[in-house]
Design an enzyme around this catalytic site. Structure first.
Site, PDB file in Angstrom:
ATOM      1  N   MET A  17       0.851  -1.183   0.000  1.00 29.02           N
ATOM      2  CA  MET A  17       0.000   0.000   0.000  1.00 29.02           C
ATOM      3  C   MET A  17       0.887   1.232   0.000  1.00 29.02           C
ATOM      4  O   MET A  17       1.916   1.263   0.661  1.00 29.02           O
ATOM      5  CB  MET A  17      -0.892  -0.002   1.235  1.00 29.02           C
ATOM      6  CG  MET A  17      -1.941   1.059   1.226  1.00 29.02           C
ATOM      7  SD  MET A  17      -2.997   0.967  -0.234  1.00 29.02           S
ATOM      8  CE  MET A  17      -3.585  -0.719  -0.092  1.00 29.02           C
ATOM      9  N   CYS A  18       0.457   2.222  -0.724  1.00 27.69           N
ATOM     10  CA  CYS A  18       1.247   3.446  -0.835  1.00 27.69           C
ATOM     11  C   CYS A  18       0.345   4.656  -0.698  1.00 27.69           C
ATOM     12  O   CYS A  18      -0.868   4.581  -0.878  1.00 27.69           O
ATOM     13  CB  CYS A  18       1.967   3.508  -2.186  1.00 27.69           C
ATOM     14  SG  CYS A  18       3.096   2.121  -2.465  1.00 27.69           S
ATOM     15  N   GLY A  19       0.970   5.775  -0.377  1.00 30.33           N
ATOM     16  CA  GLY A  19       0.309   7.062  -0.442  1.00 30.33           C
ATOM     17  C   GLY A  19       0.886   7.822  -1.609  1.00 30.33           C
ATOM     18  O   GLY A  19       2.115   7.971  -1.712  1.00 30.33           O
ATOM     19  N   ARG A  59       0.234   5.730   5.391  1.00 33.98           N
ATOM     20  CA  ARG A  59      -0.098   4.653   4.446  1.00 33.98           C
ATOM     21  C   ARG A  59       1.146   3.894   4.007  1.00 33.98           C
ATOM     22  O   ARG A  59       1.066   2.697   3.710  1.00 33.98           O
ATOM     23  CB  ARG A  59      -0.776   5.241   3.210  1.00 33.98           C
ATOM     24  CG  ARG A  59      -2.134   5.843   3.447  1.00 33.98           C
ATOM     25  CD  ARG A  59      -2.654   6.513   2.193  1.00 33.98           C
ATOM     26  NE  ARG A  59      -2.810   5.563   1.090  1.00 33.98           N
ATOM     27  CZ  ARG A  59      -3.917   4.884   0.852  1.00 33.98           C
ATOM     28  NH1 ARG A  59      -4.966   5.018   1.634  1.00 33.98           N
ATOM     29  NH2 ARG A  59      -3.986   4.057  -0.175  1.00 33.98           N
TER      30      ARG A  59
END
Length: 591
Positions: free
Chosen positions: A1-3, A29
């Site tokens: 998961m990334c921002g 995140r």
């Protein structure tokens, strides 16, 4: 998961302010790697910002990821199938290298073959063109702030602090925008390459700034919904089936749809296995040099049939020596000694490294989801005794709820603002945090991946409104409702759920929304998915309940649908006269 976050404007000060404002939300995140890149095109100033949760490859790939041509990729997604990617490299690097040599049509074709959730921002340097979008179900959050006369700024971001100008990017396809002049802000218009299955009859308020292309991006769900209606002979047969999940009746029901149940279990196993394989062999707390047998995968666990089936299948997908965390959330119900509700203040203290909570009157956490979760956990232990099942009791007081909502959760729920969004969002946030107790001892889940049951009810007729439609209009009306449910999955709440659950540095993944699972379920006749002539707790999600009962999950198999806001009892803490569709004053006042 990334921002991921992209900002375009004229002013450095404006960009710096937005970057600073979103920094904390983005970094939560993706805590493993944070980076930023600034570019100037004529008078335009562009900023690309990324934070990474490491899930694929030997090591995290910093974002934005730049290729040899100067193209920049911000990728928040998981390629779970569709392409074979070496375990040594991240999907971010793989995508960047693949897109570098493709023209626009080839790039669109590339995205159409990805199976897994995604959102992205991609800048092609030579063409000065920006692409962005979300997968067909909108499983990963993507927000935008469109330029306005008093605020000439364009932003695309996973998360943002609540404000009226920020909205969710509709999961309609892939958008693109030319950045070769300042008209991008003064005369804002984006082009949309829509999903092939989308029927865009009208974009409403979006028509003023979205230009729809004639070409499309092909859906990775290959089978349309089976719209066959039961004839008289089939209806008579269905009415002859047993209406219980006793052992003999379960076998009878299983024999009536053996092939379909076996195929469902196979496709669900593939779905869960994909989501397990794309995860490092270390939990969040262990370093590269350490051996790790802690929980790397957790399940958001109410004890209902959706989460129970995920947990049971997960047992076959991870090493037997590895524990599995079952995260179960409950909100305190305050009672006086005679059982009447009473407003009291909880005082918390730390003593001997254990959390003790003292109250003027007892707090009761035995809410419906806690009771059924505990019962189903014990049944899992009996079915799969070699697994270490961690039943994590996550207890939330009204004081902690109010504090976290005010300081943080309200911004993650945004731009949604209903009472229902508030109650579900808060319940998911505390559940996803994974901070609670195991057998009375404090515990915080170190899992990197969180498996969730979203998507089962929409496809299998699990909601009360499905039974209402069936009673009013029979099979045709039920099919119409299921078709509507599936079509509006991207516009309902998955973006919200992603913002909420990913905030703890975990990747929420939804096995029931795997493209192959959806495609398989679309082939089934409606009466196998939901036979609503049968009683509540059996007829809805029929095929899943029969499969669960036959595998030994007899408690979960017979539980009627109970939404998280009622099962966790968060709804009882607030104004009981509110409707779910009302605007939530608690969210608005906190922002």
């Amino acid at each position: 998961m990334c921002g991921i976050c992209f900002i375009c404007c004229f002013s450095e000060d404006e960009i710096d302010g937005l970057v600073s404002s979103n920094q904390t939300l983005l970094s939560r995140r993706g805590p493993d790697c944070i980076d930023k890149r600034d570019i100037k095109i004529d008078e335009l100033r562009l900023t690309f910002q990324g934070s990474v949760l490491w899930l694929q490859g030997d090591e995290p790939s910093p974002q934005p990821f730049e290729d040899s041509h100067g193209n920049l990729l911000l990728w928040n997604g998981d390629i779970l199938a569709g392409y074979e990617i070496s375990k040594e490299i991240s999907d971010t690097k793989y995508i960047s290298e693949a897109l570098a040599s493709k023209d626009e049509d080839e790039m669109i074709l590339f995205f159409s073959k990805i199976k897994g959730p995604w959102s992205f921002v991609y800048f092609r340097k030579e063409e000065k063109r920006l692409y962005f979008g979300r997968d067909m179900f909108g499983r990963h959050s993507l927000l935008w702030q469109k330029p306005q006369e008093d605020c000439p700024v364009f932003m695309v971001s996973s998360v943002s602090h609540r404000k009226e100008s920020v909205q969710e990017v509709p999961a309609l396809g892939i958008y693109f925008l030319d950045l070769d002049s300042k008209r991008v802000l003064s005369d804002f218009c984006v082009s949309l390459i829509p999903w092939s299955h989308k029927v865009l009859k009208g974009l409403g308020d979006l028509e003023s700034f979205i230009r729809v292309e004639q070409r499309t991006i092909v859906s990775p769900v290959v089978n349309p919904l089976n719209t066959t209606v039961a004839d008289d002979t089939t209806t008579d047969f269905l009415r002859s089936l047993p209406c219980s999940l006793g052992k003999a009746d379960t076998e009878h029901l299983y024999s009536s749809m053996k092939i379909e149940i076996d195929n469902l279990l196979n496709v669900l196993c593939y779905s869960v296995q994909r989501r397990v394989d794309k995860c490092p062999q270390r939990c969040k707390n262990c370093t590269r040099s350490m051996e790790c047998n802690h929980s790397k995968i957790a399940v958001l666990f109410s004890g209902g049939v959706d989460s129970a089936m995920i947990a049971l299948i997960l047992d076959t997908c991870v090493d037997v020596g590895e524990s599995i965390d079952l995260l179960n959330v409950a909100f305190a119900q305050k009672h006086s000694a005679n059982g009447n509700e009473k407003n009291t203040k909880a005082n918390t203290k730390i003593k001997d490294s254990k959390l003790e909570t003292r109250h003027d009157t007892p707090l009761d956490y035995d809410v419906p989801d806690r009771i059924t979760g505990r019962e189903c956990w014990r049944q899992l232990q009996g079915i799969r005794p070699n697994r270490k099942w961690n039943f994590v009791e996550i207890n939330v007081t009204s004081e902690e709820l109010a504090e976290e909502r005010a300081s943080h959760i309200s911004h993650l729920v945004a731009p949604l603002m209903s009472v229902l969004d508030d109650s579900i969002g808060c319940a998911l946030w505390f559940g996803g945090r994974g901070q609670g107790f195991i057998a009375g001892n404090p515990y915080t889940s170190p899992a990197r991946v969180l498996l969730c049951g979203m998507g089962a009810d929409e496809q299998l007729g699990g909601y009360a409104r499905h039974r209402v439609r069936f009673n009013d209009g029979g099979w045709a009306a039920l099919l119409e409702e299921i078709d509507l449910e599936i079509s509006r999955i991207p516009t309902r709440n998955l973006g919200r759920d992603n913002r909420i659950l990913a905030d703890h540095g975990r990747a929420p993944r939804f096995p029931y929304l795997d493209e192959d699972v959806v495609s398989f379920l679309n082939t089934l006749p409606i009466w196998m998915k939901a036979n609503l002539d049968m009683p509540r707790g059996l007829g809805e999600k029929l095929i899943l309940r029969v499969a669960a009962s036959r595998l030994g999950l007899t408690i979960a198999a017979g539980l009627p649908k109970r939404a998280i806001q009622f099962g966790s009892r968060i709804a009882k803490l607030e104004n009981s006269k509110e409707k779910g569709s009302d605007s939530c004053t608690r969210l608005l006042s906190n922002s």
